[in-house]
Design a protein around this motif. Structure first.
Motif, PDB file in Angstrom:
ATOM      1  N   VAL A  48     -11.396  -9.025 -11.911  1.00 59.01           N
ATOM      2  CA  VAL A  48     -10.765 -10.199 -11.314  1.00 59.01           C
ATOM      3  C   VAL A  48     -11.763 -10.942 -10.430  1.00 59.01           C
ATOM      4  O   VAL A  48     -11.845 -12.174 -10.470  1.00 59.01           O
ATOM      5  CB  VAL A  48      -9.506  -9.794 -10.516  1.00 59.01           C
ATOM      6  CG1 VAL A  48      -9.003 -10.934  -9.654  1.00 59.01           C
ATOM      7  CG2 VAL A  48      -8.415  -9.329 -11.469  1.00 59.01           C
ATOM      8  N   ARG A  49     -12.548 -10.204  -9.650  1.00 63.51           N
ATOM      9  CA  ARG A  49     -13.577 -10.847  -8.818  1.00 63.51           C
ATOM     10  C   ARG A  49     -14.593 -11.589  -9.680  1.00 63.51           C
ATOM     11  O   ARG A  49     -15.030 -12.688  -9.335  1.00 63.51           O
ATOM     12  CB  ARG A  49     -14.294  -9.816  -7.970  1.00 63.51           C
ATOM     13  CG  ARG A  49     -13.507  -9.334  -6.804  1.00 63.51           C
ATOM     14  CD  ARG A  49     -14.332  -8.390  -5.970  1.00 63.51           C
ATOM     15  NE  ARG A  49     -13.503  -7.735  -4.965  1.00 63.51           N
ATOM     16  CZ  ARG A  49     -13.744  -6.545  -4.458  1.00 63.51           C
ATOM     17  NH1 ARG A  49     -14.808  -5.872  -4.841  1.00 63.51           N
ATOM     18  NH2 ARG A  49     -12.943  -6.028  -3.567  1.00 63.51           N
ATOM     19  N   GLY A  50     -14.965 -10.976 -10.783  1.00 64.90           N
ATOM     20  CA  GLY A  50     -15.914 -11.622 -11.686  1.00 64.90           C
ATOM     21  C   GLY A  50     -15.362 -12.903 -12.263  1.00 64.90           C
ATOM     22  O   GLY A  50     -16.054 -13.923 -12.334  1.00 64.90           O
ATOM     23  N   TRP A  51     -14.108 -12.871 -12.686  1.00 63.29           N
ATOM     24  CA  TRP A  51     -13.498 -14.081 -13.242  1.00 63.29           C
ATOM     25  C   TRP A  51     -13.358 -15.164 -12.188  1.00 63.29           C
ATOM     26  O   TRP A  51     -13.540 -16.343 -12.471  1.00 63.29           O
ATOM     27  CB  TRP A  51     -12.130 -13.766 -13.846  1.00 63.29           C
ATOM     28  CG  TRP A  51     -12.265 -13.192 -15.215  1.00 63.29           C
ATOM     29  CD1 TRP A  51     -12.043 -11.907 -15.587  1.00 63.29           C
ATOM     30  CD2 TRP A  51     -12.674 -13.879 -16.409  1.00 63.29           C
ATOM     31  NE1 TRP A  51     -12.293 -11.748 -16.914  1.00 63.29           N
ATOM     32  CE2 TRP A  51     -12.675 -12.936 -17.454  1.00 63.29           C
ATOM     33  CE3 TRP A  51     -13.046 -15.183 -16.675  1.00 63.29           C
ATOM     34  CZ2 TRP A  51     -13.039 -13.274 -18.745  1.00 63.29           C
ATOM     35  CZ3 TRP A  51     -13.410 -15.510 -17.962  1.00 63.29           C
ATOM     36  CH2 TRP A  51     -13.399 -14.565 -18.987  1.00 63.29           C
ATOM     37  N   ARG A  52     -13.039 -14.775 -10.958  1.00 66.46           N
ATOM     38  CA  ARG A  52     -12.936 -15.776  -9.887  1.00 66.46           C
ATOM     39  C   ARG A  52     -14.274 -16.430  -9.616  1.00 66.46           C
ATOM     40  O   ARG A  52     -14.348 -17.638  -9.379  1.00 66.46           O
ATOM     41  CB  ARG A  52     -12.393 -15.144  -8.612  1.00 66.46           C
ATOM     42  CG  ARG A  52     -10.923 -14.909  -8.665  1.00 66.46           C
ATOM     43  CD  ARG A  52     -10.404 -14.409  -7.350  1.00 66.46           C
ATOM     44  NE  ARG A  52      -8.969 -14.152  -7.426  1.00 66.46           N
ATOM     45  CZ  ARG A  52      -8.312 -13.390  -6.590  1.00 66.46           C
ATOM     46  NH1 ARG A  52      -8.950 -12.802  -5.599  1.00 66.46           N
ATOM     47  NH2 ARG A  52      -7.023 -13.209  -6.732  1.00 66.46           N
ATOM     48  N   SER A  53     -15.346 -15.654  -9.638  1.00 72.86           N
ATOM     49  CA  SER A  53     -16.657 -16.248  -9.391  1.00 72.86           C
ATOM     50  C   SER A  53     -17.060 -17.156 -10.553  1.00 72.86           C
ATOM     51  O   SER A  53     -17.675 -18.198 -10.340  1.00 72.86           O
ATOM     52  CB  SER A  53     -17.714 -15.162  -9.166  1.00 72.86           C
ATOM     53  OG  SER A  53     -17.951 -14.432 -10.349  1.00 72.86           O
ATOM     54  N   ASP A 105     -14.873 -18.810 -12.501  1.00 69.05           N
ATOM     55  CA  ASP A 105     -14.026 -19.993 -12.338  1.00 69.05           C
ATOM     56  C   ASP A 105     -14.556 -20.890 -11.231  1.00 69.05           C
ATOM     57  O   ASP A 105     -14.577 -22.108 -11.362  1.00 69.05           O
ATOM     58  CB  ASP A 105     -12.582 -19.591 -12.033  1.00 69.05           C
ATOM     59  CG  ASP A 105     -11.847 -19.031 -13.220  1.00 69.05           C
ATOM     60  OD1 ASP A 105     -12.357 -19.206 -14.360  1.00 69.05           O
ATOM     61  OD2 ASP A 105     -10.789 -18.411 -13.048  1.00 69.05           O
ATOM     62  N   VAL A 147     -10.032  -4.678 -10.399  1.00 67.31           N
ATOM     63  CA  VAL A 147     -10.381  -5.483  -9.232  1.00 67.31           C
ATOM     64  C   VAL A 147     -11.742  -6.143  -9.428  1.00 67.31           C
ATOM     65  O   VAL A 147     -11.923  -7.334  -9.144  1.00 67.31           O
ATOM     66  CB  VAL A 147     -10.363  -4.615  -7.950  1.00 67.31           C
ATOM     67  CG1 VAL A 147     -11.031  -5.328  -6.785  1.00 67.31           C
ATOM     68  CG2 VAL A 147      -8.943  -4.229  -7.594  1.00 67.31           C
ATOM     69  N   CYS A 148     -12.705  -5.390  -9.952  1.00 70.22           N
ATOM     70  CA  CYS A 148     -14.037  -5.957 -10.195  1.00 70.22           C
ATOM     71  C   CYS A 148     -13.975  -7.059 -11.254  1.00 70.22           C
ATOM     72  O   CYS A 148     -14.669  -8.071 -11.138  1.00 70.22           O
ATOM     73  CB  CYS A 148     -15.004  -4.864 -10.625  1.00 70.22           C
ATOM     74  SG  CYS A 148     -15.453  -3.750  -9.284  1.00 70.22           S
ATOM     75  N   ASP A 176     -10.030   0.095  -9.927  1.00 73.16           N
ATOM     76  CA  ASP A 176     -11.293  -0.441  -9.434  1.00 73.16           C
ATOM     77  C   ASP A 176     -11.932  -1.373 -10.465  1.00 73.16           C
ATOM     78  O   ASP A 176     -12.441  -2.439 -10.111  1.00 73.16           O
ATOM     79  CB  ASP A 176     -12.245   0.704  -9.093  1.00 73.16           C
ATOM     80  CG  ASP A 176     -13.555   0.218  -8.510  1.00 73.16           C
ATOM     81  OD1 ASP A 176     -13.515  -0.558  -7.533  1.00 73.16           O
ATOM     82  OD2 ASP A 176     -14.607   0.619  -9.032  1.00 73.16           O
TER      83      ASP A 176
END
Length: 67
Positions: free
Chosen positions: A51-56, A58, A48-49, A45
């Motif tokens: 990765v979501r943070g890095w995508r936002s 980026d 996943v959080c 978990d």
């Protein structure tokens, strides 16, 4: 800090305290296995959080460079 993050930290600290300072897992090895599975779920978990943070991050960097 979000409740989810606090919950993850509390779960990991509780697992460490029970593992190091009690004999519960020696007496009940199935409970230890359930705890280890819980640690794996908490780790997944958190990944996943992250990765979501890095995508936002980026995405926001790419949006700024386009304008």
């Amino acid at each position: 800090m979000s409740r989810r993050r606090i919950g993850r930290v509390v779960y990991l600290l509780a697992f460490i305290v029970v593992q190091q300072f009690t004999g519960v897992f020696t007496t009940y090895p199935t409970l230890e296995l359930i705890g280890i599975i819980g640690v794996a779920i908490v780790g997944l978990d958190a990944l996943v959080c992250a990765v979501r943070g890095w995508r936002s991050i980026d995405g926001s960097l790419l949006d700024d460079s386009i304008e």
